[in-house]
Scaffold this active site. Structure first.
Site, short mmCIF file in Angstrom:
data_model
loop_
_atom_site.label_atom_id
_atom_site.label_comp_id
_atom_site.label_asym_id
_atom_site.label_seq_id
_atom_site.Cartn_x
_atom_site.Cartn_y
_atom_site.Cartn_z
N THR A 1 1.10 -1.35 0.27
CA THR A 1 -0.14 -0.09 0.09
C THR A 1 0.66 1.47 0.13
O THR A 1 0.67 2.04 -0.26
CB THR A 1 -0.89 0.22 1.60
OG1 THR A 1 0.22 -0.01 2.34
CG2 THR A 1 -1.64 -1.28 1.05
N LYS A 2 2.01 1.48 0.60
CA LYS A 2 2.85 2.33 0.31
C LYS A 2 3.01 2.99 -0.97
O LYS A 2 2.40 2.26 -2.28
CB LYS A 2 3.98 2.07 1.14
CG LYS A 2 4.40 0.98 2.37
CD LYS A 2 3.61 2.14 2.83
CE LYS A 2 3.72 1.52 4.64
NZ LYS A 2 2.96 1.23 5.31
#
Length: 379
Positions: free
Chosen positions: A195-196
Site C-alpha cells: 500500500t505504500k
C-alpha cells in the site's frame, strides 16, 4: 459511482509489463536469495536518499527491529533502556522497541500535524532514555530544532520510522547532508508494504544509515547473525529482502517523485474543495515537499465519525481509519505505563482517511469533496 479507498491492481497496472519482465529475469537468473537484484536496489535507494548504507530487509517492522537490536549488540542500548515514540502511530513502531528488550515511552502528538509534539520531549526524558523514534506519519516529515537539540543535549539516537514518507524532504537541518526523510537521523526503517507510495508485490523493507558499524551489524543480524559463512557472531534472524521484491521495487522506484506529485494534486483538490462545518482539514504547510500524502487524514468533530463514514459509504466513497486504537490502548500493551495522552486519544475518535492513491483522480477527489460538503450530519 464507486470510489474505492485503494485498488492495488489499478496501482500496479501501469508497471505490469515491466513487473512481468522483472519476474522473468529473476526466475531465469537462478539467484533467489540476495544477489545482484537486491544489491542494485540497495544502491538505487542509497543514491536517491544520499545515504551511504542501505540494507534491504524483509519488511518495515523488521527494519526497525534490526536497528534497535543492532544498537543493543553494539553496546549503544541496554536491556531496559527507554525509547520515546509518538502515541499516534501504527503498532509496528512500538513492537520494534519492546521486541529489543527496550521500554516504549509514549509522548503526545501535535494536534495540527498529528506527528510527535517535539515540545514535550524534554519532559519525557529520564536517566534511562536512549533514543527517540521519529515517525513521519501519513507521509509528513517530523523534524525540527526541538527534536535535534533534545537528542544532542541528552546524547540520544534518532531512529526514523519512514514507513509512510519515502521521498519527503525538509528544509530543516538533519544530522547529515541529505534533506530526505529516512536519511535525516541516525538510522531509519522503511517499509515497502504493497500500500505504500512505492510498494512491493508482497512484503519488503530497508534499513538506511550513515553509520558503518550499525550497517554492518544490521546486515549480519538480518542473515542469521552471520559475519561470514557458518560464522555466526550474533543470535540473528532471517530478515532478508527477497530478490523478486527487490526487482519489482527497482521498477517502481524511479516513478516515486511522480507518484508523490500526483498524491499532492489530489490532496490539494480536497484541501481547496472541502468546506464542511464538522470537518477539520489536515495542515498543509508552505513547504510542499515535507508531506508525500501517504494518507489524507481529516478529522470529523462532534462524535459524528461513524455517521459521516456511513453517509459517504451510501454515496460509494470508501474510507478508512489510521489508527482507531493507539498502541498504548491495545491489549498487548495493557501493562505499559504512560502519562496523559489527551490529544492522541481524542483524535483517535475523529480521524478518517480519504482515498488518495492511484485510481483516485483529481476529479474524483473534487467529487468526493462535494459529497462530503453535502453530508448532513445534523446540528
Amino acid at each position: 459511482m464507486k470510489y474505492p479507498f485503494l485498488d492495488l491492481g489499478c496501482v500496479n497496472e501501469p508497471y505490469a509489463d515491466s513487473l512481468v519482465a522483472a519476474a522473468e529475469r529473476v526466475i531465469r537468473s537462478g539467484r533467489y536469495i540476495g544477489g545482484p537484484e537486491v544489491e542494485a536496489f540497495e544502491s538505487r535507494l542509497g543514491e536517491m536518499l544520499a545515504s551511504p548504507f542501505v540494507i534491504g530487509v524483509s519488511n518495515g517492522l523488521d527494519a526497525l527491529r534490526l536497528i534497535l537490536r543492532a544498537y543493543c549488540e553494539n553496546g549503544v542500548f541496554s536491556y531496559g533502556d527507554e525509547i520515546i515514540y509518538p502515541a499516534n502511530t501504527f503498532i509496528a513502531s512500538v513492537l520494534a522497541i519492546s521486541d529489543a528488550g527496550l521500554v516504549p515511552v509514549a509522548v503526545d502528538i501535535d494536534e495540527k500535524t498529528m506527528n510527535l509534539d517535539t515540545s514535550l520531549l524534554e519532559a519525557a526524558i529520564t536517566p534511562r532514555t536512549r533514543g527517540i523514534m521519529a515517525v513521519h506519519l501519513y507521509g509528513r516529515v517530523v523534524w525540527d530544532a526541538a527534536l535535534t537539540d533534545c537528542a544532542g543535549k541528552h546524547g540520544l539516537k534518532i531512529i526514523e520510522d519512514c514507513a509512510q514518507a519515502l521521498g519527503a524532504r525538509t528544509l530543516a537541518e538533519g544530522l547529515h547532508a541529505s534533506p530526505f526523510a529516512g536519511a535525516l537521523g541516525d538510522a531509519a526503517g522503511i517499509s515497502f508494504y504493497p500500500t505504500k507510495n512505492v510498494g512491493a508485490l508482497g512484503d519488503g523493507g530497508a534499513v538506511v544509515t550513515h553509520d558503518a558499524g550499525l550497517a554492518k551489524t544490521v546486515r549480519a543480524l538480518a542473515n542469521y547473525g552471520t559475519e561470514s559463512r557458518y560464522n555466526n557472531i550474533f543470535k540473528g534472524f532471517n530478515c532478508r529482502l527477497d530478490p523478486l521484491q527487490a526487482a519489482f521495487l527497482s521498477v517502481k522506484l524511479p516513478y516515486l517523485a511522480q507518484e508523490n506529485a500526483d498524491r499532492f494534486a489530489r490532496a490539494l483538490a480536497y484541501q481547496r474543495t472541502i468546506s464542511h462545518p464538522d470537518i477539520v482539514l489536515p495542515y498543509m504547510s508552505s513547504e510542499v515537499t515535507d508531506h508525500v500524502w501517504h494518507q489524507y487524514v481529516i478529522r470529523v468533530t462532534g462524535g459524528k465519525r461513524d455517521q459521516f463514514r456511513q453517509k459517504l459509504a451510501e454515496r460509494g466513497v470508501d474510507t478508512d481509519i489510521h489508527y482507531a486504537v493507539p498502541p498504548h490502548c491495545q491489549p498487548c500493551y495493557a501493562d505499559l505505563a504512560h502519562g496523559p495522552l489527551p490529544v492522541t486519544e481524542r483524535l483517535a475518535g475523529e480521524i478518517v482517511s480519504l482515498p488518495i492513491a492511484t485510481g483516485t483522480s483529481v476529479a474524483d477527489a473534487a467529487e468526493i469533496a462535494s459529497i462530503i460538503n453535502q453530508a448532513d450530519l445534523g446540528g
